[in-house]
Design a protein around this motif. Sequence first.
Motif, PDB file in Angstrom:
ATOM      1  N   TYR A 155       0.942  -1.073  -0.023  1.00 17.71           N
ATOM      2  CA  TYR A 155       0.156   0.116  -0.105  1.00 17.71           C
ATOM      3  C   TYR A 155       0.965   1.178   0.110  1.00 17.71           C
ATOM      4  O   TYR A 155       2.086   1.341   0.623  1.00 17.71           O
ATOM      5  CB  TYR A 155      -0.782   0.072   1.283  1.00 17.71           C
ATOM      6  N   GLU A 164      -2.157  -4.170   6.383  1.00 18.36           N
ATOM      7  CA  GLU A 164      -3.294  -3.428   7.221  1.00 18.36           C
ATOM      8  C   GLU A 164      -3.058  -3.385   8.727  1.00 18.36           C
ATOM      9  O   GLU A 164      -3.444  -2.359   9.322  1.00 18.36           O
ATOM     10  CB  GLU A 164      -4.525  -4.137   6.939  1.00 18.36           C
ATOM     11  N   ARG A 192      -3.701   1.258  -3.107  1.00 16.56           N
ATOM     12  CA  ARG A 192      -2.910   0.822  -4.166  1.00 16.56           C
ATOM     13  C   ARG A 192      -3.765   0.315  -5.451  1.00 16.56           C
ATOM     14  O   ARG A 192      -4.936   0.351  -5.381  1.00 16.56           O
ATOM     15  CB  ARG A 192      -2.397  -0.593  -3.773  1.00 16.56           C
ATOM     16  N   GLU A 203      -4.400  -2.400  -8.328  1.00 16.97           N
ATOM     17  CA  GLU A 203      -4.236  -3.799  -8.355  1.00 16.97           C
ATOM     18  C   GLU A 203      -4.156  -3.910 -10.037  1.00 16.97           C
ATOM     19  O   GLU A 203      -4.735  -2.838 -10.785  1.00 16.97           O
ATOM     20  CB  GLU A 203      -5.322  -4.460  -7.943  1.00 16.97           C
ATOM     21  N   ARG A 230      -7.919  -1.334 -10.963  1.00 14.37           N
ATOM     22  CA  ARG A 230      -8.801  -1.377  -9.892  1.00 14.37           C
ATOM     23  C   ARG A 230      -7.948  -0.947  -8.520  1.00 14.37           C
ATOM     24  O   ARG A 230      -6.992  -1.418  -8.234  1.00 14.37           O
ATOM     25  CB  ARG A 230      -9.673  -2.925  -9.148  1.00 14.37           C
ATOM     26  N   TRP A 231      -8.674   0.148  -7.953  1.00 14.26           N
ATOM     27  CA  TRP A 231      -8.067   0.696  -6.812  1.00 14.26           C
ATOM     28  C   TRP A 231      -8.666  -0.087  -5.652  1.00 14.26           C
ATOM     29  O   TRP A 231      -9.618  -0.232  -5.472  1.00 14.26           O
ATOM     30  CB  TRP A 231      -8.699   2.110  -6.526  1.00 14.26           C
ATOM     31  N   ARG A 232      -7.620  -0.359  -4.586  1.00 11.75           N
ATOM     32  CA  ARG A 232      -7.849  -0.822  -3.411  1.00 11.75           C
ATOM     33  C   ARG A 232      -7.752   0.102  -2.423  1.00 11.75           C
ATOM     34  O   ARG A 232      -6.627   0.740  -2.330  1.00 11.75           O
ATOM     35  CB  ARG A 232      -7.123  -2.165  -3.210  1.00 11.75           C
ATOM     36  N   TYR A 267      -7.660   0.872   1.826  1.00 12.40           N
ATOM     37  CA  TYR A 267      -7.828   0.574   3.013  1.00 12.40           C
ATOM     38  C   TYR A 267      -8.126   1.707   3.983  1.00 12.40           C
ATOM     39  O   TYR A 267      -7.142   2.466   3.895  1.00 12.40           O
ATOM     40  CB  TYR A 267      -6.702  -0.447   3.508  1.00 12.40           C
TER      41      TYR A 267
END
Length: 196
Positions: free
Chosen positions: A41, A125, A141, A143, A147-149, A151
């Motif tokens: 991340y 995390e 991040r 991917e 696709r955005w991840r 947290y």
Amino acid sequence: MRFGRLPIDEQVEVLKEVLGHNEVLTEVLEGAAELDLPGWYLTAGCVFQTVWNVVTGRPATEGVLDHDLFYFDASDLSWEAEDAVIRAGSSRFGTTAVEIRNEARVHLWYEAKFGVPCPPHDCTESAIDSFAATTCCVGVRVEPGGRWRVYAPHGLSDVFDLVVRPNPVLAPRSVYEAKTARWREQWPELAVLPWP
């Protein structure tokens, strides 16, 4: 409308748009995706400070000192393994200040640096959860496939609303107070809540 009042799914979309104003950050995200580190991340100041800058009408990169790139690899806790990743990152990022850290190793050095022990993290995390302020607890991040991840265990409202809330789960009070003193100088609009 204040972004902090949007539903969370809309806040994530606004976050992506806001972070897109910081070309350095987007370049680091691209490079981090290429490095493909386990559980990575981009996190901490480069994320929430970019939001503060855009929300307050400042240049997106103002006051952003570095870019924290966290990953988690418990297969080798040696400094040599982490240093190899740091060197690979240096080759990729050049002069951009990117601080790469294997969060599986934090417990080995944290007490010497901050004066309190840190239990071993079990994932990236977990490390993000332990930041001194809940506002800092955001990681992003990109991917494969774009696709955005995101947290954000404490949500994004405080980030958008310029509220800094203490997170007394690990870092000592002195760390929170030192960080918030610097942030107040750079972003006087912040509402910094006191340590409990």
